[in-house]
Structures are given as C-alpha cells and as structure tokens.
Enzyme design. Structure first.
Site, PDB file in Angstrom:
ATOM      1  N   SER A 115       0.835  -1.192   0.000  1.00  0.00           N
ATOM      2  CA  SER A 115       0.000   0.000   0.000  1.00  0.00           C
ATOM      3  C   SER A 115       0.874   1.248   0.000  1.00  0.00           C
ATOM      4  O   SER A 115       1.701   1.433  -0.888  1.00  0.00           O
ATOM      5  CB  SER A 115      -0.952  -0.035   1.199  1.00  0.00           C
ATOM      6  OG  SER A 115      -1.986   0.900   1.069  1.00  0.00           O
ATOM      7  N   GLU A 210      -2.038  -2.550  -8.271  1.00  0.00           N
ATOM      8  CA  GLU A 210      -3.275  -2.791  -7.531  1.00  0.00           C
ATOM      9  C   GLU A 210      -3.641  -1.492  -6.838  1.00  0.00           C
ATOM     10  O   GLU A 210      -2.851  -0.548  -6.804  1.00  0.00           O
ATOM     11  CB  GLU A 210      -3.102  -3.924  -6.518  1.00  0.00           C
ATOM     12  CG  GLU A 210      -2.107  -3.636  -5.403  1.00  0.00           C
ATOM     13  CD  GLU A 210      -2.702  -2.899  -4.200  1.00  0.00           C
ATOM     14  OE1 GLU A 210      -3.830  -3.207  -3.792  1.00  0.00           O
ATOM     15  OE2 GLU A 210      -2.022  -1.996  -3.679  1.00  0.00           O
ATOM     16  N   HIS A 275      -4.806  -5.364  -1.636  1.00  0.00           N
ATOM     17  CA  HIS A 275      -5.792  -5.215  -0.564  1.00  0.00           C
ATOM     18  C   HIS A 275      -6.896  -6.261  -0.723  1.00  0.00           C
ATOM     19  O   HIS A 275      -8.013  -5.953  -1.159  1.00  0.00           O
ATOM     20  CB  HIS A 275      -6.381  -3.815  -0.588  1.00  0.00           C
ATOM     21  CG  HIS A 275      -5.391  -2.727  -0.333  1.00  0.00           C
ATOM     22  ND1 HIS A 275      -4.494  -2.282  -1.282  1.00  0.00           N
ATOM     23  CD2 HIS A 275      -5.145  -1.993   0.789  1.00  0.00           C
ATOM     24  CE1 HIS A 275      -3.746  -1.306  -0.775  1.00  0.00           C
ATOM     25  NE2 HIS A 275      -4.124  -1.116   0.468  1.00  0.00           N
TER      26      HIS A 275
END
Length: 305
Positions: A115, A210, A275
């Site tokens: 992330s 992503e 995620h």
C-alpha cells in the site's frame, strides 16, 4: 537484471517493526508481533510506532520520528528484516529524510509491506538496488491466516513460493513476458511522478499494479498520468492484483483495457496480491516470467537468497 536478494529468514533472527505511514492500532500491533514471534523471530518495535502526530491525525507521529525509526531499524546490524505495520498515508513525507548512504552501508535486508509503503519500495529499489517484498501488513485486519502462510513461506522457504497465482486469476492476451517486477499501489506510483525516485521502468519490465478505494475515473486518471510520463513504454507484461472498493470489477477492467490494450502485452488479472483476503507476497525487483496462457507469474529464482 534482478536486484540483489536479501538473505531469507531463519528462526532466531531479529526483525524490526516500524510505522512509516498511518497510525497503528495497539491491538492489531500486538497481534501482528505475536505472529512474528510465533515464527521464532525476535521482534524489536520502533520507539515511535504507537505515536500520533500532534496536529495531523492521519500520521503515525512526526515525519522525523517515523524516519528515525526506519533508519535505526535498517542500520541495526542485528536486524535481518524491517516490517511496516500498516499503510494509509505518510511514507512520502518521510522518505527524503532517510540517510541513504548510511542505509546502503548497513547492507541488504528484507523490507516487507505494501500500500503506502510503495513509496519506500521505490526508494529502496532505486537507492539500494534490493529486492523488496510487497507483502501483507502485520498490524491490519488483512493479515489473515492465508496471507500469513504465504509471507512466512516467502521469508523462510522462498523456493516454495516461486509460482504466484490467485484463486481467481485470469488473463488477457497470449504469450509470455520475462522481466523484473516493479510497481505496487497505482495511486502511490502516480503520485511519485516527478520525484527523484520516479524513474520509469526499464525495457522488458513486468509492471505489477493494484489499489483500494479508488473510483474507476480516478484509476483512469492515474493510469493516464503514468502513460503520459512514459511508464509503460518499455513494459513487457502487466500483473494486476486486487481492486477492493474500486467499484464493480467489470468497470475497472473496462477502464484498464481501454487505456492499456493498445500496448499489446500479456496481462494477468486478479493475481491475488494487494488489498484482498489471502494476500500474496510479491517480490519487487525480482525477475519473473508472466505466462498469459497459463495465467501464472513465475519467479526465475527465489525472492530471497
């Protein structure tokens, strides 16, 4: 050519836990540290991991303190790996405060996180030429049993995790691509364009992407930004992870296909990293073969030495 691979972990190794981004829930930190300790690791938690910024509640303490925890962990000769607690936001703010010559002198070690930690993956890859692990975060609810198992295997027995495939992986296009894996979370990569670390991928690269909680039009904008910055010029293949909270997957696919289909490269969908439940650990900086016909991504050598 792949980057330098840090050594794999062994029971008894010492690892550090830091919080470069958002504030860390104490209960999830305790649970994550307990998991690492159950693997036979000695865990050192950074001095400022549970801090809160005095004015900005979305940060885990002051920039200088978060950077100091990371620097101290990396430069500790006893530490074999540095685990980032969670994402959120904040790594961009502290990455330029790190003492890169000191980090380079400390030698290779494992960096694990995902992330917002994309900013650190990019910087460590560029400055230290190391393979890093785009992995589940230990102080989040996403650190579930399956994610733990794959991260543990990658850390302790990396030869067992050379083939990456998710439970719903599909492909578009045909053929194979061979190259070094680069990328991470799309919005972070787009935000880095124009910074010192934002070097477009080299020719032959396999790009992994992503994101979470980004509307399809935002994904469109971020991909367009990267396209205009030359990020896809030399890409030979694309591996896509999860798009949790980004709207219906078909809408995301429509956006991505509209922008990237003209590249003519093989693409994997839903590879199972990012995620999502059971998050796979993906080694950035390692060489891999993307096979659109088998819908697999296979490392040419283990992630860690």
């Amino acid at each position: 050519m792949s980057r330098t691979r840090p050594a794999h972990l062994r029971p008894g190794d010492t690892v550090a836990v830091v919080a470069p981004s958002g504030p860390v829930p104490q209960d999830l930190l305790a649970r994550g540290v307990g998991v690492l300790e159950s693997w036979g690791l000695t865990v050192r938690v950074g001095d400022h991991v549970l801090d809160r910024h005095p004015h900005l509640p979305y940060l885990a303490g002051r920039d200088a303190d978060r950077a100091a925890d990371f620097r101290d962990a990396w430069c500790d000769p006893d530490v074999a790996a540095v685990f980032c607690c969670r994402g959120g936001y904040g790594a961009h703010r502290m990455v330029d405060l790190l003492d890169w010559p000191a980090l380079a002198e400390a030698g290779p070690k494992v960096l694990a996180g995902s992330s917002d930690v994309t900013a650190l993956h990019t910087a460590v890859g560029q400055a230290l030429d190391l393979v890093t692990l785009f992995s589940p975060m230990i102080a989040t609810n996403a650190f579930d049993d399956d994610a733990q198992k794959h991260l543990h295997a990658t850390l302790f027995d990396p030869g067992s995790t050379t083939t990456l495939i998710g439970p719903a992986t599909t492909s578009s296009g045909h053929g194979t691509a061979r190259g070094v894996l680069v990328g991470g979370t799309l919005s972070l990569l787009a935000a880095e364009v124009g910074t010192l670390d934002a070097v477009p991928p080299a020719d032959g690269t396999i790009l992994v992407l992503e994101d979470v909680n980004e509307e399809p039009y935002r994904i469109d904008g971020q991909l367009t930004h990267l396209l205009r910055a030359g990020w896809f010029t030399g890409v030979s293949g694309i591996a896509l992870g999860s798009w949790t909270g980004c709207g219906p997957l078909e809408e995301v696919k429509a956006v991505v296909s509209d922008l990237l289909a003209s590249l003519g490269v093989p693409v994997l969908w839903e590879l199972g990293f990012g995620h999502c439940p059971g998050q796979l650990t993906v080694p950035l900086g390692a060489e891999a073969v993307l096979d659109a016909d088998d819908a697999t991504l296979t490392l040419t050598e283990p992630a860690l030495s």
